[in-house]
Motif scaffolding. Structure first.
Motif, mmCIF file in Angstrom:
data_model
loop_
_atom_site.group_PDB
_atom_site.id
_atom_site.type_symbol
_atom_site.label_atom_id
_atom_site.label_comp_id
_atom_site.label_asym_id
_atom_site.label_seq_id
_atom_site.Cartn_x
_atom_site.Cartn_y
_atom_site.Cartn_z
ATOM 1 N N GLY A 109 21.331 4.750 10.154
ATOM 2 C CA GLY A 109 21.524 5.117 11.547
ATOM 3 C C GLY A 109 20.661 4.392 12.551
ATOM 4 N N GLU A 110 20.158 3.219 12.233
ATOM 5 C CA GLU A 110 19.331 2.452 13.160
ATOM 6 C C GLU A 110 20.169 1.358 13.822
ATOM 7 N N ARG A 111 20.164 1.362 15.157
ATOM 8 C CA ARG A 111 20.864 0.322 15.904
ATOM 9 C C ARG A 111 19.849 -0.633 16.516
ATOM 10 N N LEU A 112 20.140 -1.911 16.426
ATOM 11 C CA LEU A 112 19.285 -2.906 17.066
ATOM 12 C C LEU A 112 19.762 -3.155 18.493
ATOM 13 N N SER A 113 18.812 -3.461 19.370
ATOM 14 C CA SER A 113 19.169 -3.829 20.738
ATOM 15 C C SER A 113 19.809 -5.214 20.736
ATOM 16 N N ALA A 114 20.379 -5.583 21.883
ATOM 17 C CA ALA A 114 21.012 -6.903 21.994
ATOM 18 C C ALA A 114 19.995 -8.018 21.752
ATOM 19 N N MET A 115 18.764 -7.857 22.274
ATOM 20 C CA MET A 115 17.746 -8.880 22.072
ATOM 21 C C MET A 115 17.303 -8.958 20.611
ATOM 22 N N SER A 162 18.500 -5.074 -0.534
ATOM 23 C CA SER A 162 18.669 -3.766 -1.165
ATOM 24 C C SER A 162 17.355 -3.005 -1.235
ATOM 25 N N TYR A 163 16.312 -3.653 -1.749
ATOM 26 C CA TYR A 163 15.067 -2.891 -1.875
ATOM 27 C C TYR A 163 14.377 -2.694 -0.533
ATOM 28 N N THR A 164 14.666 -3.537 0.458
ATOM 29 C CA THR A 164 14.124 -3.307 1.800
ATOM 30 C C THR A 164 14.676 -2.016 2.388
ATOM 31 N N ALA A 229 3.903 -4.401 5.163
ATOM 32 C CA ALA A 229 5.279 -4.389 5.674
ATOM 33 C C ALA A 229 5.861 -2.974 5.639
ATOM 34 N N LEU A 230 5.597 -2.235 4.560
ATOM 35 C CA LEU A 230 6.122 -0.868 4.470
ATOM 36 C C LEU A 230 5.474 0.041 5.507
ATOM 37 N N ALA A 236 8.307 1.033 13.287
ATOM 38 C CA ALA A 236 9.355 0.305 14.011
ATOM 39 C C ALA A 236 10.603 0.258 13.144
ATOM 40 N N PRO A 237 11.780 -0.101 13.715
ATOM 41 C CA PRO A 237 13.020 -0.154 12.929
ATOM 42 C C PRO A 237 12.911 -1.071 11.714
ATOM 43 N N VAL A 238 13.502 -0.636 10.615
ATOM 44 C CA VAL A 238 13.436 -1.385 9.361
ATOM 45 C C VAL A 238 13.988 -2.797 9.525
ATOM 46 N N ALA A 239 15.143 -2.913 10.190
ATOM 47 C CA ALA A 239 15.763 -4.236 10.346
ATOM 48 C C ALA A 239 14.886 -5.170 11.170
ATOM 49 N N ALA A 240 14.213 -4.633 12.192
ATOM 50 C CA ALA A 240 13.351 -5.470 13.025
ATOM 51 C C ALA A 240 12.152 -5.973 12.224
ATOM 52 N N ILE A 241 11.560 -5.098 11.429
ATOM 53 C CA ILE A 241 10.422 -5.500 10.590
ATOM 54 C C ILE A 241 10.878 -6.505 9.541
#
Length: 285
Positions: A109-115, A162-164, A229-230, A236-241
């Motif tokens: 359920g995490e959405r990234l911003s346009a930037m 996957s493991y991220t 990293a964890l 912060a959002p997982v995808a951003a990290i």
């Protein structure tokens, strides 16, 4: 994303590139990988009694992560055996953020911003540029090896993604990022050690006697890198990290050029600039 989180993730990226260079420079990439994993497990075992235990809700995620990371270490060793670090590392690390970014919305359920999406795209474009720059083998044999390295690296990118995602969820449920990280390495190190001891006991013993420093330095590098990293994934959002952490490619390219004596072409430098631009965008988002 705060400046402190960015700085910590960049330091983790440097540590990650460094321990990968240690593995690549070893005489046997698989046994080097085993020693690094065992070293991280031993350090973790020494520290675990002094930290808070992970919550029980995180243990299924720990188990899933341990299985995924066993596959990661195996594919890592295979990719470095088949090709250069400056080819395999960017493909492994750079393809994963796009997979994480695409999967994190429907799964957690995490959405990234346009930037942030622009930053991920920029980093991945740089990775593609690195891949194109590397596809200039001198001989047919080299071409075959490059193809094998590419296959292993892209397969490992899927494992990394996957493991991220698994650990992004697990570390938040654990309530104890440090202990969660250490248990991952205990499980990984134990599994790799047992498997290698059954398959290549004499080789492992002889290699460990002469290359024990790999376990010490590489083990600390991989443990500290992933632990930081964890922790950042709780801030912060997982995808951003995940995307920002892949700036380790910049450090890996520098290490490959300066210490492993791999040649870096102008096209590769241009691709590196795209990755750096992506890191800046991620910081500004």
């Amino acid at each position: 994303m705060s400046g402190l989180v960015v700085a910590i993730v960049l330091f983790a990226a440097l540590l990650h590139a460094s321990w990968n260079a240690i593995v690549k420079s070893g005489k046997d990439t698989f046994l080097s990988t085993v020693l690094v994993s065992v070293g991280a497990a031993l350090i973790s075992l020494a520290v675990l009694p002094f930290v808070t235990s992970p919550a029980s809700a995180s243990w299924p995620w720990l188990a899933a992560s341990a299985v995924a990371q066993l596959a990661y270490y195996s594919l890592l060793a295979a990719a470095y055996k088949a090709g250069d670090m400056s080819h395999a590392y960017p493909l492994m690390r750079g393809s994963a953020p796009l997979i994480v970014a695409l999967a994190s919305w429907p799964l957690i359920g995490e959405r990234l911003s346009a930037m942030q999406m622009g930053a991920v795209a920029c980093i991945c474009a740089g990775i593609l540029g690195l891949y194109v720059a590397a596809r200039r083998p001198a001989t047919a044999g080299t071409a075959k090896n490059t193809g094998r390295a590419t296959a292993f690296a892209l397969g490992n990118a899927c494992v990394i993604a996957s493991y991220t995602l698994i650990d992004g969820i697990g570390v938040r449920l654990s309530g104890a990022p440090a202990a969660y990280t250490m248990w991952i390495f205990v499980l990984n190190g134990t599994g790799l050690l047992l498997w290698t001891a059954l398959r290549r006991p004499a080789d492992l013993l002889a290699y460990a006697q002469t290359q024990w420093r790999l376990a010490a330095f590489g083990g600390f590098g991989t443990l500290a890198s992933y632990g930081l990293a964890l922790w950042a994934m709780t801030q912060a959002p997982v995808a951003a990290i995940a995307a920002l952490r892949e700036t380790s490619i910049l450090f890996a390219i520098a290490i490959a050029a300066l210490f492993l004596r791999e040649k870096i072409s102008p096209r590769r430098y241009l691709a590196i600039a795209l990755i750096a631009a992506g890191a800046v965008l991620m910081r500004m988002a």
